[in-house]
Design a protein around this motif. Sequence first.
Motif, mmCIF file in Angstrom:
data_model
loop_
_atom_site.group_PDB
_atom_site.id
_atom_site.type_symbol
_atom_site.label_atom_id
_atom_site.label_comp_id
_atom_site.label_asym_id
_atom_site.label_seq_id
_atom_site.Cartn_x
_atom_site.Cartn_y
_atom_site.Cartn_z
ATOM 1 N N ALA A 176 48.549 52.709 29.923
ATOM 2 C CA ALA A 176 47.860 51.429 30.123
ATOM 3 C C ALA A 176 48.102 50.911 31.533
ATOM 4 N N LYS A 177 47.177 50.047 31.992
ATOM 5 C CA LYS A 177 47.310 49.366 33.278
ATOM 6 C C LYS A 177 46.864 47.920 33.091
ATOM 7 N N SER A 178 47.439 47.041 33.880
ATOM 8 C CA SER A 178 47.023 45.636 33.852
ATOM 9 C C SER A 178 46.891 45.132 35.279
ATOM 10 N N GLN A 179 46.144 44.043 35.423
ATOM 11 C CA GLN A 179 45.984 43.407 36.729
ATOM 12 C C GLN A 179 45.688 41.931 36.494
ATOM 13 N N VAL A 180 46.435 41.082 37.161
ATOM 14 C CA VAL A 180 46.283 39.630 36.986
ATOM 15 C C VAL A 180 45.953 38.995 38.333
ATOM 16 N N THR A 181 44.903 38.203 38.344
ATOM 17 C CA THR A 181 44.500 37.443 39.522
ATOM 18 C C THR A 181 44.687 35.963 39.234
ATOM 19 N N LEU A 182 45.461 35.281 40.072
ATOM 20 C CA LEU A 182 45.736 33.864 39.881
ATOM 21 C C LEU A 182 45.209 33.047 41.060
ATOM 22 N N ARG A 183 44.772 31.846 40.747
ATOM 23 C CA ARG A 183 44.404 30.880 41.783
ATOM 24 C C ARG A 183 45.600 29.975 42.051
ATOM 25 N N PHE A 184 45.936 29.830 43.321
ATOM 26 C CA PHE A 184 47.056 28.993 43.739
ATOM 27 C C PHE A 184 46.523 27.720 44.382
ATOM 28 N N VAL A 197 42.752 44.713 31.830
ATOM 29 C CA VAL A 197 43.645 45.539 31.006
ATOM 30 C C VAL A 197 42.877 46.787 30.594
ATOM 31 N N SER A 198 43.401 47.932 30.976
ATOM 32 C CA SER A 198 42.849 49.211 30.524
ATOM 33 C C SER A 198 43.927 49.888 29.705
ATOM 34 N N THR A 199 43.649 50.136 28.432
ATOM 35 C CA THR A 199 44.664 50.729 27.560
ATOM 36 C C THR A 199 44.109 51.921 26.799
ATOM 37 N N GLN A 200 44.879 52.974 26.792
ATOM 38 C CA GLN A 200 44.548 54.139 25.986
ATOM 39 C C GLN A 200 44.537 53.738 24.515
ATOM 40 N N HIS A 201 43.638 54.338 23.734
ATOM 41 C CA HIS A 201 43.483 53.909 22.338
ATOM 42 C C HIS A 201 43.236 55.105 21.424
ATOM 43 N N LYS A 202 43.400 54.864 20.153
ATOM 44 C CA LYS A 202 43.101 55.875 19.145
ATOM 45 C C LYS A 202 41.599 56.190 19.151
ATOM 46 N N VAL A 231 44.517 30.340 31.098
ATOM 47 C CA VAL A 231 43.241 30.925 30.676
ATOM 48 C C VAL A 231 42.253 29.785 30.466
ATOM 49 N N THR A 232 41.180 29.792 31.253
ATOM 50 C CA THR A 232 40.175 28.732 31.208
ATOM 51 C C THR A 232 38.805 29.364 30.986
ATOM 52 N N GLU A 233 37.789 28.516 30.970
ATOM 53 C CA GLU A 233 36.420 29.023 30.819
ATOM 54 C C GLU A 233 35.991 29.845 32.038
ATOM 55 N N ASN A 234 36.738 29.716 33.130
ATOM 56 C CA ASN A 234 36.414 30.478 34.331
ATOM 57 C C ASN A 234 37.085 31.851 34.371
ATOM 58 N N THR A 235 38.034 32.103 33.459
ATOM 59 C CA THR A 235 38.776 33.362 33.474
ATOM 60 C C THR A 235 37.881 34.517 33.036
ATOM 61 N N LYS A 236 37.822 35.547 33.865
ATOM 62 C CA LYS A 236 37.043 36.739 33.539
ATOM 63 C C LYS A 236 37.970 37.826 33.007
ATOM 64 N N PHE A 237 37.636 38.346 31.837
ATOM 65 C CA PHE A 237 38.397 39.442 31.245
ATOM 66 C C PHE A 237 37.642 40.755 31.435
ATOM 67 N N HIS A 238 38.368 41.786 31.856
ATOM 68 C CA HIS A 238 37.819 43.139 31.946
ATOM 69 C C HIS A 238 38.759 44.036 31.130
ATOM 70 N N ILE A 239 38.373 44.310 29.900
ATOM 71 C CA ILE A 239 39.208 45.092 28.985
ATOM 72 C C ILE A 239 38.556 46.453 28.783
ATOM 73 N N ASN A 240 39.274 47.503 29.184
ATOM 74 C CA ASN A 240 38.723 48.864 29.171
ATOM 75 C C ASN A 240 37.308 48.893 29.768
ATOM 76 N N PRO A 241 37.174 48.453 31.020
ATOM 77 C CA PRO A 241 35.846 48.306 31.609
ATOM 78 C C PRO A 241 35.068 49.613 31.753
ATOM 79 N N THR A 242 35.758 50.768 31.717
ATOM 80 C CA THR A 242 35.015 52.028 31.785
ATOM 81 C C THR A 242 34.512 52.470 30.422
#
Length: 405
Positions: A176-184, A197-202, A231-242
């Motif tokens: 698995a891999k993760s990546q977090v982008t935060l606004r400061f 988040v990209s995670t290997q799965h069954k 986590v707000t309405e502006n947060t974009k999730f990319h889960i196993n994007p491939t």
Amino acid sequence: MRNDYVFTSESVSEGHPDKVSDQISDAIVDLFLSKDPEARVACETLTTTQRVVLAGEVRGKGMIDKDGHWEDGAQEEIQHIVRETVKRIGYEQAGFHWQDLLFENHLHPQSADIAQGVDSAGNKDEGAGDQGIMFGFACDETPDLMPATLDYSHKILERLAADRHSGAAPFLEPDAKSQVTLRFKDGVPVEATAVVVSTQHKAGYHEGAQDAELKAYVKKAVGEILPAGFVTENTKFHINPTGKFEIGGPDGDAGLTGRKIIVDTYGGAAPHGGGAFSGKDPTKVDRSAAYVTRYLAKNVVAAGLAKRCTIQIAYAIGVSEPLSLYVDTHGTGTASDAALEAAITKVAADKLGGLTPRGIRTGLGLNKPIYAKTAAYGHFGRKPEGDLFPWERTDLAEALKAALA
């Protein structure tokens, strides 16, 4: 320093092929140190489809005899440690299985030319195992005094791994891999703008109801890891994007020790000297000096002497004393950086025995089998427990303040 910006860090799981290699290399370091605290290890690991290959140089009582030959049973013990490490991570797949993988051991005795430069002899103190520059860093973005983007990236993957091992998320596989982008805002993290988040799965968990179950699980886990309101309405999730991620780990891509040095340290929020940690015994300043500079930088921030602190140190091979020590508090220090350099040098001499390789490893207690635990989810920002992660203690804070008084 900019006050308003967006920043990103990534992490990889214990099942990522490079992290599998790191964990095997550090398990070998622990094996040698468990038999001989003065052992010398430089172990590189290659992992690929159904194969693990070790290479490098080693020295240690109980493993290599005085003539440079393997002790009886030593190579079998190494192979056992390798397989047990892969088993603990959770690989029982057709393309990479702890029991069936092919194993090659190409470790050999340490070079005598390197040994004579590093070992103490007569009036000569133990020298640095190599030349190089090392950096330590701390900031007040999280309770662990780590960059928030990296801290949360690690914790997301730790959560997924814990749920996989416990059976709470049986559809997950180790890679698995993760990546977090935060606004400061005003230098403080306030919102997650993107989470990857990209995670290997069954098999099958990339489509239909099963895909929805996996993505809902990941979003819930992320929401429980990130601080309330991030986590707000502006947060974009990319889960196993491939899409499909069934083939992973060393079967999906080859792994090598030392290829995730930014994941291991500060997620890009601080400089890196370029040297990897895993597979190296603590006489190697790539490892030990990076640990002690983190220790010192963390204590500077814990003492309230700065909000951010970067420390650089430099060594020459075979030379015991560091060539330079540099401190940068990025305009956040309560004392000058030059005054902090003097205070750090004094406190290190008083509390550790100095910043020589011997002073660092004896002062921090690094000659112990404590390294397998470091090889996934970061070497820094961890909880010091017993002998583990001594560089994460904040027991120098008062001494640093006193040295500046």
